[in-house]
Write a protein that holds these residues in place. Structure first.
Motif, short mmCIF file in Angstrom:
data_model
loop_
_atom_site.label_atom_id
_atom_site.label_comp_id
_atom_site.label_asym_id
_atom_site.label_seq_id
_atom_site.Cartn_x
_atom_site.Cartn_y
_atom_site.Cartn_z
N SER A 142 0.83 -1.19 0.00
CA SER A 142 0.00 0.00 0.00
C SER A 142 0.87 1.24 0.00
N PRO A 143 0.45 2.31 -0.67
CA PRO A 143 1.25 3.54 -0.68
C PRO A 143 1.48 4.05 0.73
N GLY A 144 2.71 4.50 0.99
CA GLY A 144 3.05 5.01 2.31
C GLY A 144 2.73 6.47 2.45
N SER A 145 3.18 7.06 3.54
CA SER A 145 2.96 8.48 3.78
C SER A 145 3.86 9.30 2.88
N ASN A 147 -2.06 -4.16 -11.01
CA ASN A 147 -1.41 -5.32 -10.41
C ASN A 147 -2.34 -5.97 -9.37
N PRO A 148 -3.10 -7.01 -9.76
CA PRO A 148 -3.85 -7.80 -8.76
C PRO A 148 -2.91 -8.77 -8.05
N GLU A 149 -3.19 -9.03 -6.78
CA GLU A 149 -2.31 -9.89 -5.98
C GLU A 149 -3.14 -10.71 -5.01
N LEU A 150 -2.72 -11.97 -4.81
CA LEU A 150 -3.40 -12.90 -3.91
C LEU A 150 -2.45 -13.34 -2.81
N CYS A 151 -2.92 -13.34 -1.57
CA CYS A 151 -2.12 -13.78 -0.41
C CYS A 151 -2.92 -14.82 0.36
N LEU A 152 -2.28 -15.97 0.62
CA LEU A 152 -2.94 -17.06 1.32
C LEU A 152 -2.03 -17.60 2.41
N GLY A 153 -2.61 -18.41 3.31
CA GLY A 153 -1.83 -19.06 4.34
C GLY A 153 -2.19 -18.57 5.73
N PRO A 154 -1.89 -19.39 6.75
CA PRO A 154 -2.18 -18.98 8.14
C PRO A 154 -1.40 -17.75 8.54
N VAL A 155 -0.19 -17.59 7.98
CA VAL A 155 0.59 -16.39 8.22
C VAL A 155 0.47 -15.51 6.98
N LEU A 175 5.73 20.20 -16.08
CA LEU A 175 5.02 19.52 -14.99
C LEU A 175 5.10 18.01 -15.15
N TRP A 176 4.93 17.29 -14.02
CA TRP A 176 4.62 15.87 -14.03
C TRP A 176 3.59 15.58 -12.95
N PHE A 177 2.87 14.47 -13.12
CA PHE A 177 1.82 14.06 -12.19
C PHE A 177 1.95 12.55 -11.97
N LYS A 178 1.79 12.12 -10.72
CA LYS A 178 1.92 10.69 -10.38
C LYS A 178 0.92 10.33 -9.28
N THR A 179 0.30 9.16 -9.43
CA THR A 179 -0.60 8.67 -8.39
C THR A 179 -0.46 7.16 -8.24
N LEU A 180 -0.43 6.68 -7.00
CA LEU A 180 -0.39 5.26 -6.66
C LEU A 180 -1.60 4.96 -5.77
N ASN A 181 -2.32 3.88 -6.08
CA ASN A 181 -3.54 3.55 -5.34
C ASN A 181 -3.59 2.06 -5.06
N SER A 182 -4.28 1.70 -3.99
CA SER A 182 -4.40 0.27 -3.65
C SER A 182 -5.69 0.00 -2.91
N LEU A 183 -6.22 -1.21 -3.13
CA LEU A 183 -7.34 -1.76 -2.38
C LEU A 183 -6.85 -3.04 -1.71
N ASP A 184 -6.91 -3.09 -0.38
CA ASP A 184 -6.40 -4.24 0.36
C ASP A 184 -7.52 -4.89 1.15
N LEU A 193 -5.41 -4.98 -4.91
CA LEU A 193 -5.29 -4.44 -6.26
C LEU A 193 -4.52 -3.13 -6.19
N HIS A 194 -3.44 -3.05 -6.98
CA HIS A 194 -2.60 -1.86 -7.00
C HIS A 194 -2.58 -1.26 -8.40
N THR A 195 -2.61 0.06 -8.48
CA THR A 195 -2.53 0.75 -9.76
C THR A 195 -1.57 1.92 -9.64
N GLY A 196 -0.99 2.32 -10.75
CA GLY A 196 -0.09 3.46 -10.78
C GLY A 196 -0.20 4.19 -12.10
N LEU A 197 -0.10 5.53 -12.07
CA LEU A 197 -0.18 6.36 -13.27
C LEU A 197 0.84 7.48 -13.17
N PHE A 198 1.57 7.71 -14.27
CA PHE A 198 2.57 8.78 -14.32
C PHE A 198 2.43 9.50 -15.66
#
Length: 454
Positions: free
Chosen positions: A124-127, A294-302, A251-260, A266-271
């Motif tokens: 996930s995008p940080g601060s 970028n879709p991602e799957l995480c499984l397991g007890p940990v 100018l430049w513009f950039k955005t990073l987004n995520s749904l967890d 699901l992660h997306t990025g645009l520049f």
């Protein structure tokens, strides 16, 4: 007389013992690396050494070594000091740094703003990031003498930070960042960074270059960032403006987004970037647009014991030659990993198409690592293919945790063309570290040899 001598020795030993309790932590480094080439028949040695000291609120580092690519010859010196303190009545944290400092954070984004999609595993995008100043390592690249200030003040539900820097090249920058929590957002941060940077393009690479030259001067740049995380959604958005040496603003513009969610994200990025933008380092980004999903799957007890990700990337670049031809790059990448406390395996692969050369590349990698007691090992096998060439590499790493923390690494890289070996390269390194009370010693040696080149 004997009593005076005895009393003096007593207080001397007592004082020494009290001082020894506060003895600083010292870490030393020494490394030597050799490069050889069969066609040239010579050996190039590079030697570096350094020391780092931490004592209460004071830190210092010093390094000396051979010339690097950013110097003009002779020995290279890296040095820096840092002092941090607190003003309790104001609840103010303060930090002062000086030396050949290494800067990152907001300054790195102003210098190299484009996205780095890289892997199919994202977080996930940080601060937002303000100016970050660090003391140099013993073998870091040469930097101009600089000074940096850092102030942190608790204000309301969060903390406000102010940073500033200036160097001997008459560059300066400052940033202001506020981080806080709200009832609807787990974290929220906003920052502003602005500065003046020296750069130029006073010499062309060829007589027919279509890129205009401009003299060395100071040019203004500024960036604004905002980031927050609320529930499953996280975002980080930034934009920057640059004073153009030929007039106007770029100018430049950039955005990073995520749904967890629990098991997937699901992660997306645009520049987006102006075609003629010149960054604070004086370079022109070859990238015009970038987008990835970028879709991602995480499984397991940990969490993240098993991870699977798929990355779809589309970018438009401009060729670095004088013609400045726009072209697209398409990439599909997949990553799989499984890890336990003593074992991990990761498989990666991608297919990419470069429309400038109308050439497709396929790359794959398999990494295995395991640990049994104090012994650890890792093996990495990679392969890359394009229309005519193939490159293969095998890397092996062994580590021993105690008592000297030994690490040995070897790598062999082979490049072939239509069944004929074009290049054969071998690398090896040995690292060791051990501690004696408050003193830690790090030693390393390495060799890089071109065994065959056609």
């Amino acid at each position: 007389m004997r009593k005076i001598i005895f009393i003096s020795l007593y207080f001397l030993l007592t004082g020494f013992q009290a001082f020894a309790v506060e003895w600083p932590e010292i870490e030393t480094y020494a490394s030597i690396s050799a490069s050889t080439s069969r066609d040239k028949g010579n050996v190039a040695l590079k030697k570096d050494a350094g020391i780092e000291i931490d004592w209460k609120d004071f830190s210092a580092s010093f390094g000396i070594g051979d010339s690097d690519s950013s110097s003009t010859g002779g020995p290279v010196f890296r040095y820096g000091v840092e002092y941090s303190f607190v003003i309790p009545k104001l609840n103010l944290d303060c930090g002062i740094k000086a030396g050949t400092l290494k800067f990152s954070g907001a300054l790195a984004k102003l210098s190299s703003p484009s996205l780095s999609a890289g892997t199919a595993f994202h977080s996930s995008p940080g601060s937002t990031g303000a100016i970050s100043a660090n003391l140099p390592s013993y073998n870091s690249a040469v930097s101009p003498l600089a000074a940096a200030l850092d102030f942190g003040l608790k204000l309301g539900p969060g903390k406000i930070q102010a940073q500033g820097m200036a160097n001997m090249e008459k560059e300066w920058a400052s940033s202001l960042c506020y981080q806080f929590n709200t009832s609807w957002a787990k974290s929220f941060s906003v920052s502003l960074t602005a500065g003046s940077f020296f750069h130029s393009r006073e010499a062309g690479t060829s007589w027919f270059s279509q890129r205009a030259l401009y003299p060395r001067d100071d040019y203004f740049a500024a960036m604004a960032e905002i980031a927050f995380k609320s529930g499953a959604f996280g975002t980080s958005t930034s934009s920057a403006l640059y004073e153009d040496p030929f007039g106007g603003i770029r100018l430049w513009f950039k955005t990073l987004n995520s749904l967890d969610f629990k098991n997937w994200s699901l992660h997306t990025g645009l520049f987006l970037c102006d075609s003629e933008l010149i960054t604070t380092s004086g370079s022109r980004p070859c990238v015009r647009t970038q987008f990835f999903i970028n879709p991602e799957l995480c499984l397991g007890p940990v969490k993240k014991r098993f991870r699977a990700g798929l990355l779809f990337y589309d970018g438009m670049k401009i060729s670095s030659d004088p013609l400045r031809i726009p072209y697209s790059i398409y990439t599909i990448r997949g990553d799989l990993s499984y890890s336990t406390p003593g074992f991990s395996v990761k498989a990666s692969g991608y297919w990419t198409l470069d429309q400038l050369d109308d050439e497709a590349k396929i790359w794959g990698s398999l990494n295995l690592s395991y640990k049994i007691g104090i012994l650890g090992a890792g093996t990495t096998l990679t392969a890359q293919f394009d229309d005519s060439d193939g490159t293969f590499s095998l890397a092996q790493k062994l580590t021993l945790a105690n008592p000297f923390r030994l690490s040995a690494r070897g790598k062999i890289t082979l490049t072939e063309n239509t069944g004929t070996i074009k290049n054969l390269k071998a690398e090896a390194s040995l690292n060791s570290s051990f501690s004696i009370k408050n003193v830690c010693v790090n030693l390393s040696a390495g060799i890089n040899s071109v065994l065959l080149k056609k």
